[in-house]
Scaffold this active site. Structure first.
Site, PDB file in Angstrom:
ATOM      1  N   GLY A 108       9.635  16.196  33.428  1.00  0.00           N
ATOM      2  CA  GLY A 108       9.787  16.507  32.013  1.00  0.00           C
ATOM      3  C   GLY A 108      11.235  16.703  31.656  1.00  0.00           C
ATOM      4  N   ASN A 109      11.486  17.133  30.432  1.00  0.00           N
ATOM      5  CA  ASN A 109      12.864  17.420  30.026  1.00  0.00           C
ATOM      6  C   ASN A 109      12.877  18.616  29.086  1.00  0.00           C
ATOM      7  OD1 ASN A 109      12.687  16.459  27.168  1.00  0.00           O
ATOM      8  ND2 ASN A 109      12.306  14.493  28.161  1.00  0.00           N
ATOM      9  N   ARG A 110      14.055  19.048  28.715  1.00  0.00           N
ATOM     10  CA  ARG A 110      14.214  20.306  27.981  1.00  0.00           C
ATOM     11  C   ARG A 110      14.186  20.165  26.469  1.00  0.00           C
ATOM     12  NH1 ARG A 110      15.541  24.430  31.264  1.00  0.00           N
ATOM     13  NH2 ARG A 110      16.609  23.915  33.212  1.00  0.00           N
TER      14      ARG A 110
END
Ligand code: CTP
Ligand code: CA
Length: 239
Positions: A33-35
């Site tokens: 995932g990412n932020r």
């Protein structure tokens, strides 16, 4: 009798906005995932609806609360970049404006493990091979130029830290050209500039053909809340 608001810079326009991060599954319990918080995309959707548009918000993983669907704001959820690609492909032909605020994973695990990946007794660790995801923005631009189908205005986003060789603005100019979109919204990220905060600073860059239609200068910089940034972006996109 339903009254259509006829005011606002986007009155009656069909606007597709993507928001949030994607999640790329590795096995049934894990993902890459990412932020991305999704806040900027949500602010854009709310502002577009307030400006009279019919909004289709395609949201991935978001930290913020999603707006409730209304007659002028449709919310669709996706998880992976491939699901986002399908949703954008379905929505783009009918749209006047596409804003790609989503943080799309560039890569996904090449192989999805049907069963949870387990540790082994020999102390080893698995090697995860990644494969490229489709570039949804570039693909939509390409389809417009080849088939003449798609939004009249396409807006990309870029979060850049800069590196030894190039400052964020130069990287953004190059990305605008490479992607072929009409506007590119640069977010500088890195030290002191935190993901997910409401205060933001964006720089709106216009392609040469889009710039010809703008009376403003090459780059428009806005410092303020994400709602204020959204307003500035949509004002440019509506020209
Ligand atoms: N984007 C997209 N599909 C992808 C990756 C990005 O549609 N697979 C869109 C994003 O939504 C954003 C724009 O392209 O609007 C720029 O994303 P960014 O990650 O900054 O660009 P990349 O071309 O992926 O370059 P980088 O190597 O810097 O990540
Ligand atoms: Ca990327």
């Amino acid at each position: 009798q339903i009254q259509e608001p006829s005011t606002g810079v986007l009155a009656g326009r069909r606007v597709v906005i993507t928001a949030g991060g994607t999640r790329e599954p590795l096995d049934p319990v894990r993902y890459l995932g990412n932020r991305s918080s999704g806040k900027q995309g949500i602010a854009l959707a709310q502002e577009a609806a307030a400006q009279g548009a019919h909004v289709h918000l395609i949201a991935g993983i978001v930290e913020a609360e999603l707006p409730r669907g209304t007659a002028r704001l449709q919310v669709e959820r996706i998880e992976t970049a491939q699901e986002l690609q399908e949703a954008v492909q379905r929505a783009a032909p009918e749209a006047d404006l596409l804003v790609m605020a989503a943080a799309v994973a560039d890569f996904r695990p090449a192989e999805y493990a049907q069963a949870k990946i387990k540790k082994t007794d020999n102390g080893g660790a698995p090697v995860i091979t990644l494969t490229r995801n489709p570039d949804i923005l570039a693909e939509t631009v390409h389809r417009r130029s080849v088939e003449g189908i798609g939004p009249r205005v396409i807006v990309g986003f870029a979060a850049e830290t800069g590196d030894e060789g190039s400052d964020p603005l130069t990287l953004a100019q190059q990305k605008l050209q490479r992607k072929g979109c009409d506007l590119l919204v640069l977010n500088r990220v890195g030290e002191n500039l935190v993901f997910g905060e409401d205060a933001t600073e964006v720089h709106i860059l216009a392609s040469e053909s889009a710039r010809a239609q703008l009376k403003d200068s090459e780059v428009i910089s806005v410092r303020g809340t994400k709602a204020q940034a959204a307003e500035a972006v949509l004002l440019q996109a509506a020209e």
